[in-house]
Design a protein around this motif. Structure first.
Motif, PDB file in Angstrom:
ATOM      1  N   SER A 187       0.813  -1.227   0.000  1.00 57.55           N
ATOM      2  CA  SER A 187       0.000   0.000   0.000  1.00 57.55           C
ATOM      3  C   SER A 187       0.842   1.270   0.000  1.00 57.55           C
ATOM      4  O   SER A 187       0.424   2.293   0.558  1.00 57.55           O
ATOM      5  CB  SER A 187      -0.951   0.017   1.212  1.00 57.55           C
ATOM      6  OG  SER A 187      -1.746  -1.141   1.249  1.00 57.55           O
ATOM      7  N   THR A 188       2.006   1.226  -0.631  1.00 58.80           N
ATOM      8  CA  THR A 188       2.844   2.419  -0.725  1.00 58.80           C
ATOM      9  C   THR A 188       3.196   2.733  -2.172  1.00 58.80           C
ATOM     10  O   THR A 188       3.251   1.846  -3.031  1.00 58.80           O
ATOM     11  CB  THR A 188       4.170   2.269   0.059  1.00 58.80           C
ATOM     12  OG1 THR A 188       4.978   1.249  -0.546  1.00 58.80           O
ATOM     13  CG2 THR A 188       3.908   1.943   1.503  1.00 58.80           C
ATOM     14  N   ILE A 189       3.422   4.022  -2.418  1.00 50.02           N
ATOM     15  CA  ILE A 189       4.023   4.507  -3.659  1.00 50.02           C
ATOM     16  C   ILE A 189       5.362   5.111  -3.260  1.00 50.02           C
ATOM     17  O   ILE A 189       5.424   5.966  -2.369  1.00 50.02           O
ATOM     18  CB  ILE A 189       3.139   5.561  -4.350  1.00 50.02           C
ATOM     19  CG1 ILE A 189       1.795   4.954  -4.756  1.00 50.02           C
ATOM     20  CG2 ILE A 189       3.846   6.138  -5.575  1.00 50.02           C
ATOM     21  CD1 ILE A 189       0.802   5.968  -5.298  1.00 50.02           C
ATOM     22  N   ARG A 190       6.445   4.667  -3.894  1.00 53.00           N
ATOM     23  CA  ARG A 190       7.780   5.104  -3.502  1.00 53.00           C
ATOM     24  C   ARG A 190       8.545   5.667  -4.692  1.00 53.00           C
ATOM     25  O   ARG A 190       8.333   5.244  -5.831  1.00 53.00           O
ATOM     26  CB  ARG A 190       8.567   3.942  -2.878  1.00 53.00           C
ATOM     27  CG  ARG A 190       7.870   3.329  -1.666  1.00 53.00           C
ATOM     28  CD  ARG A 190       8.625   2.121  -1.140  1.00 53.00           C
ATOM     29  NE  ARG A 190       7.866   1.445  -0.098  1.00 53.00           N
ATOM     30  CZ  ARG A 190       8.317   1.183   1.129  1.00 53.00           C
ATOM     31  NH1 ARG A 190       9.542   1.556   1.473  1.00 53.00           N
ATOM     32  NH2 ARG A 190       7.569   0.550   2.012  1.00 53.00           N
ATOM     33  N   GLU A 191       9.448   6.602  -4.399  1.00 51.28           N
ATOM     34  CA  GLU A 191      10.304   7.187  -5.426  1.00 51.28           C
ATOM     35  C   GLU A 191      11.754   6.877  -5.087  1.00 51.28           C
ATOM     36  O   GLU A 191      12.187   7.016  -3.945  1.00 51.28           O
ATOM     37  CB  GLU A 191      10.106   8.699  -5.512  1.00 51.28           C
ATOM     38  CG  GLU A 191      10.965   9.354  -6.596  1.00 51.28           C
ATOM     39  CD  GLU A 191      10.745  10.853  -6.703  1.00 51.28           C
ATOM     40  OE1 GLU A 191      11.292  11.476  -7.626  1.00 51.28           O
ATOM     41  OE2 GLU A 191      10.017  11.403  -5.846  1.00 51.28           O
ATOM     42  N   TRP A 192      12.521   6.471  -6.130  1.00 54.66           N
ATOM     43  CA  TRP A 192      13.911   6.063  -5.969  1.00 54.66           C
ATOM     44  C   TRP A 192      14.794   6.911  -6.880  1.00 54.66           C
ATOM     45  O   TRP A 192      14.561   6.971  -8.087  1.00 54.66           O
ATOM     46  CB  TRP A 192      14.068   4.581  -6.319  1.00 54.66           C
ATOM     47  CG  TRP A 192      13.039   3.700  -5.671  1.00 54.66           C
ATOM     48  CD1 TRP A 192      11.765   3.457  -6.129  1.00 54.66           C
ATOM     49  CD2 TRP A 192      13.175   2.963  -4.460  1.00 54.66           C
ATOM     50  NE1 TRP A 192      11.100   2.617  -5.278  1.00 54.66           N
ATOM     51  CE2 TRP A 192      11.947   2.288  -4.239  1.00 54.66           C
ATOM     52  CE3 TRP A 192      14.215   2.797  -3.552  1.00 54.66           C
ATOM     53  CZ2 TRP A 192      11.727   1.471  -3.145  1.00 54.66           C
ATOM     54  CZ3 TRP A 192      14.003   1.976  -2.456  1.00 54.66           C
ATOM     55  CH2 TRP A 192      12.780   1.315  -2.257  1.00 54.66           C
ATOM     56  N   ASP A 193      15.800   7.554  -6.305  1.00 52.09           N
ATOM     57  CA  ASP A 193      16.732   8.388  -7.062  1.00 52.09           C
ATOM     58  C   ASP A 193      17.842   7.496  -7.635  1.00 52.09           C
ATOM     59  O   ASP A 193      18.538   6.807  -6.884  1.00 52.09           O
ATOM     60  CB  ASP A 193      17.334   9.451  -6.158  1.00 52.09           C
ATOM     61  CG  ASP A 193      18.183  10.451  -6.909  1.00 52.09           C
ATOM     62  OD1 ASP A 193      19.246  10.057  -7.429  1.00 52.09           O
ATOM     63  OD2 ASP A 193      17.804  11.629  -6.972  1.00 52.09           O
ATOM     64  N   ILE A 194      18.018   7.505  -8.960  1.00 50.07           N
ATOM     65  CA  ILE A 194      18.975   6.578  -9.569  1.00 50.07           C
ATOM     66  C   ILE A 194      20.419   7.042  -9.423  1.00 50.07           C
ATOM     67  O   ILE A 194      21.343   6.224  -9.556  1.00 50.07           O
ATOM     68  CB  ILE A 194      18.650   6.316 -11.052  1.00 50.07           C
ATOM     69  CG1 ILE A 194      18.865   7.567 -11.906  1.00 50.07           C
ATOM     70  CG2 ILE A 194      17.222   5.804 -11.219  1.00 50.07           C
ATOM     71  CD1 ILE A 194      18.849   7.286 -13.398  1.00 50.07           C
ATOM     72  N   GLN A 195      20.638   8.321  -9.165  1.00 46.23           N
ATOM     73  CA  GLN A 195      22.005   8.793  -8.948  1.00 46.23           C
ATOM     74  C   GLN A 195      22.437   8.544  -7.504  1.00 46.23           C
ATOM     75  O   GLN A 195      23.541   8.038  -7.255  1.00 46.23           O
ATOM     76  CB  GLN A 195      22.120  10.281  -9.303  1.00 46.23           C
ATOM     77  CG  GLN A 195      21.746  10.616 -10.737  1.00 46.23           C
ATOM     78  CD  GLN A 195      22.589   9.877 -11.763  1.00 46.23           C
ATOM     79  OE1 GLN A 195      23.770   9.616 -11.546  1.00 46.23           O
ATOM     80  NE2 GLN A 195      21.993   9.533 -12.894  1.00 46.23           N
ATOM     81  N   ALA A 196      21.577   8.887  -6.556  1.00 49.86           N
ATOM     82  CA  ALA A 196      21.877   8.649  -5.143  1.00 49.86           C
ATOM     83  C   ALA A 196      21.719   7.176  -4.763  1.00 49.86           C
ATOM     84  O   ALA A 196      22.205   6.740  -3.723  1.00 49.86           O
ATOM     85  CB  ALA A 196      20.982   9.508  -4.262  1.00 49.86           C
ATOM     86  N   LYS A 197      21.002   6.435  -5.623  1.00 45.70           N
ATOM     87  CA  LYS A 197      20.749   5.002  -5.400  1.00 45.70           C
ATOM     88  C   LYS A 197      20.037   4.753  -4.076  1.00 45.70           C
ATOM     89  O   LYS A 197      20.401   3.855  -3.301  1.00 45.70           O
ATOM     90  CB  LYS A 197      22.044   4.190  -5.490  1.00 45.70           C
ATOM     91  CG  LYS A 197      22.706   4.222  -6.863  1.00 45.70           C
ATOM     92  CD  LYS A 197      23.936   3.342  -6.907  1.00 45.70           C
ATOM     93  CE  LYS A 197      24.524   3.260  -8.297  1.00 45.70           C
ATOM     94  NZ  LYS A 197      24.974   4.552  -8.813  1.00 45.70           N
TER      95      LYS A 197
END
Length: 212
Positions: free
Chosen positions: A141-151
């Motif tokens: 039940s979550t929506i998450r965002e992942w930064d590809i530079q900071a990993k």
């Protein structure tokens, strides 16, 4: 999925373990590739020269178009790979799996890293408009965002206790999600709910947007 290049093509992913490439104008198959289990999703590269597919054989596979020559096998997941997406800039490929992780690969199929943090199955992913982050959703039940530079994960939106099975990033950077109640929800960039729409009577498994 549909490729609007100079020679329009359609690609289909099937539970017969096949990825089939079709001539969109003639409606005939041109070539095909094989996985070792169900094929759950496929996506054309922005340049139209490659196709990538996701399978329950725990891999994603990169194919050249139109001959469907196997270019690379994207490995590292330990359960079904449910979706695979090229970044809008064509430089990266993202995968999501029932093992609860998101894979980040180069456009040539080389592994960069795996993001972990979801507490359940990951059902869907999409790229940010600028190709710098991956948006994911799933059964926790979550929506998450992942930064590809900071990993690393940079944001998390906790929804009520229902599965989120589909996610799409719109051109204005807002989000559309589909859940197991059949509801499509529009979210703004800050995670604020803008509107709900009862679209289906059961779970929404995929949302596709035409940006033209």
């Amino acid at each position: 999925v549909y490729n609007k290049g100079l020679h329009p093509l359609i690609a289909t992913a099937g539970y017969d373990n096949q990825v089939i490439l079709w001539d969109a104008s003639l409606g005939t198959s041109i070539s095909r590739g094989m996985h070792d289990h169900l094929v759950n999703h496929c996506d054309f590269s922005p340049c139209g020269k490659f196709l990538v597919s996701a399978s329950s054989d725990y891999s994603a596979r990169l194919w050249s178009v139109p001959e469907m020559r196997l270019v690379a096998v994207l490995q590292g997941h330990t359960d079904d790979v449910m979706q695979v997406k090229f970044a809008p800039n064509g430089k990266y490929i993202a995968t999501c799996s029932y093992d609860g992780s998101i894979g980040l690969f180069t456009a040539e199929g080389e592994s960069i890293c795996f993001f972990k943090g979801h507490q359940g199955l990951i059902e869907s992913i999409d790229w940010s408009v600028d190709s710098q982050s991956i948006i994911s959703c799933g059964t926790d039940s979550t929506i998450r965002e992942w930064d590809i530079q900071a990993k690393q994960q940079v944001s998390q939106l906790k929804i009520d206790n229902y599965d989120i099975d589909a996610i799409v990033v719109l051109s204005d950077k807002n989000l559309l999600s589909g859940d197991d109640r059949g509801i499509i929800t529009l979210w703004d960039q800050e995670g604020k709910k803008l509107t709900d729409y009862q679209a289906h009577n059961s779970g929404i498994k995929r949302i596709v947007v035409d940006y033209n």
